[in-house]
Design an enzyme around this catalytic site. Structure first.
Site, PDB file in Angstrom:
ATOM      1  N   THR A  29       2.034  -2.208   9.008  1.00 44.75           N
ATOM      2  CA  THR A  29       2.367  -3.225  10.015  1.00 44.75           C
ATOM      3  C   THR A  29       2.592  -4.608   9.424  1.00 44.75           C
ATOM      4  O   THR A  29       3.089  -5.494  10.128  1.00 44.75           O
ATOM      5  CB  THR A  29       1.216  -3.363  11.032  1.00 44.75           C
ATOM      6  OG1 THR A  29       0.050  -3.809  10.320  1.00 44.75           O
ATOM      7  CG2 THR A  29       0.921  -2.039  11.726  1.00 44.75           C
ATOM      8  N   HIS A  38       7.839 -31.095  10.388  1.00 50.86           N
ATOM      9  CA  HIS A  38       7.051 -29.897  10.082  1.00 50.86           C
ATOM     10  C   HIS A  38       6.069 -30.126   8.939  1.00 50.86           C
ATOM     11  O   HIS A  38       5.077 -29.411   8.824  1.00 50.86           O
ATOM     12  CB  HIS A  38       7.970 -28.723   9.761  1.00 50.86           C
ATOM     13  CG  HIS A  38       8.945 -28.446  10.861  1.00 50.86           C
ATOM     14  ND1 HIS A  38       8.542 -28.008  12.107  1.00 50.86           N
ATOM     15  CD2 HIS A  38      10.292 -28.587  10.925  1.00 50.86           C
ATOM     16  CE1 HIS A  38       9.602 -27.877  12.887  1.00 50.86           C
ATOM     17  NE2 HIS A  38      10.675 -28.229  12.199  1.00 50.86           N
ATOM     18  N   ASP A  89       0.864  -1.176   0.000  1.00 49.98           N
ATOM     19  CA  ASP A  89       0.000   0.000   0.000  1.00 49.98           C
ATOM     20  C   ASP A  89       0.906   1.233   0.000  1.00 49.98           C
ATOM     21  O   ASP A  89       2.128   1.128  -0.232  1.00 49.98           O
ATOM     22  CB  ASP A  89      -1.032  -0.039   1.149  1.00 49.98           C
ATOM     23  CG  ASP A  89      -0.407   0.207   2.520  1.00 49.98           C
ATOM     24  OD1 ASP A  89       0.828   0.345   2.623  1.00 49.98           O
ATOM     25  OD2 ASP A  89      -1.181   0.256   3.502  1.00 49.98           O
ATOM     26  N   CYS A 136       2.836  -3.260   4.069  1.00 52.67           N
ATOM     27  CA  CYS A 136       1.967  -2.151   4.479  1.00 52.67           C
ATOM     28  C   CYS A 136       2.577  -1.575   5.742  1.00 52.67           C
ATOM     29  O   CYS A 136       3.761  -1.796   6.014  1.00 52.67           O
ATOM     30  CB  CYS A 136       0.512  -2.594   4.646  1.00 52.67           C
ATOM     31  SG  CYS A 136       0.199  -3.755   5.985  1.00 52.67           S
TER      32      CYS A 136
HETATM   33  O1  LIG Z   1      -2.035   5.373   6.152  1.00 48.46           O
HETATM   34  P1  LIG Z   1      -3.188   5.067   7.049  1.00 48.46           P
HETATM   35  O2  LIG Z   1      -4.481   5.030   6.320  1.00 48.46           O
HETATM   36  O3  LIG Z   1      -3.216   5.946   8.265  1.00 48.46           O
HETATM   37  O4  LIG Z   1      -2.950   3.617   7.642  1.00 48.46           O
HETATM   38  C1  LIG Z   1      -2.840   2.504   6.804  1.00 48.46           C
HETATM   39  C2  LIG Z   1      -2.038   1.449   7.496  1.00 48.46           C
HETATM   40  O5  LIG Z   1      -2.689   1.073   8.687  1.00 48.46           O
HETATM   41  C3  LIG Z   1      -2.735  -0.324   8.796  1.00 48.46           C
HETATM   42  O6  LIG Z   1      -4.035  -0.757   8.640  1.00 48.46           O
HETATM   43  C4  LIG Z   1      -1.885  -0.875   7.692  1.00 48.46           C
HETATM   44  O7  LIG Z   1      -0.611  -1.100   8.197  1.00 48.46           O
HETATM   45  C5  LIG Z   1      -1.857   0.222   6.678  1.00 48.46           C
HETATM   46  O8  LIG Z   1      -0.656   0.274   5.960  1.00 48.46           O
END
Ligand SMILES: O=P(O)(O)OC[C@H]1O[C@@H](O)[C@H](O)[C@@H]1O
Length: 157
Positions: free
Chosen positions: A69, A135, A10, A67
């Protein structure tokens, strides 16, 4: 055989992704970039889906999703059959995700990874083999859940 890797992020992971794309191509991986391409805010599910579908369909061997987190990316990717995604950034956990869990989609927390050498981390993850052995039966049980519409959570206990 060349490993096919899908990358997606993202807006919070776009810079890390751009660097990874160059590194992985330079190292000889067959890489496809599924976006996003700018820092304009987007919704991570839209991009996790693009890679996870291709893992499910056997078009990609591995995926790397970034992204803020890594958590949202992992939640989305794990909804696709055959995907084993985990959010990790520590060297030990990244390695164990391959050796014990045969994780095929690595989700990175772009906001938290700081100055860690992301490229080296991802290269190590791509080159670490699943240990198999004991595993395998555990990963097989995960795969069995995948292929059942009504998984019996007690099965095998
Ligand atoms: O940039 P904003 O919209 O504040 O936050 C998006 C992030 O918040 C979390 O859900 C994810 O890690 C995503 O990348």
């Amino acid at each position: 055989m060349t490993i096919k890797v899908g990358l997606a992020s993202d807006h919070r992971g776009v810079h890390i992704k751009a660097r990874l794309l160059q590194t992985l191509q330079r190292e000889g991986f067959d890489v496809c970039d599924e976006g996003t391409d700018t820092t304009d805010p987007v919704d991570y599910p839209d991009f996790a889906i693009r890679v996870a579908q291709q893992i499910r369909d056997g078009k990609l061997d591995r995926g790397v999703l970034i992204c803020g987190t890594g958590i949202g990316m992992a939640i989305v990717a794990n909804k696709f059959h055959g995907v084993r995604a985990a959010s990790c950034y520590d060297e030990v956990i990244v390695e164990m995700s391959r050796r014990h869990n045969d994780v095929n989609v690595l989700c990175l927390p772009g906001d938290l990874i700081g100055e860690r050498p992301v490229d080296e981390l991802v290269l190590m993850w791509l080159r670490t083999e699943f240990e198999s052995g004991r595993h395998s039966q555990r990963v097989d049980k995960i795969t069995a859940i995948d292929s059942s519409d009504t998984p019996d959570i007690n099965r095998g206990v």
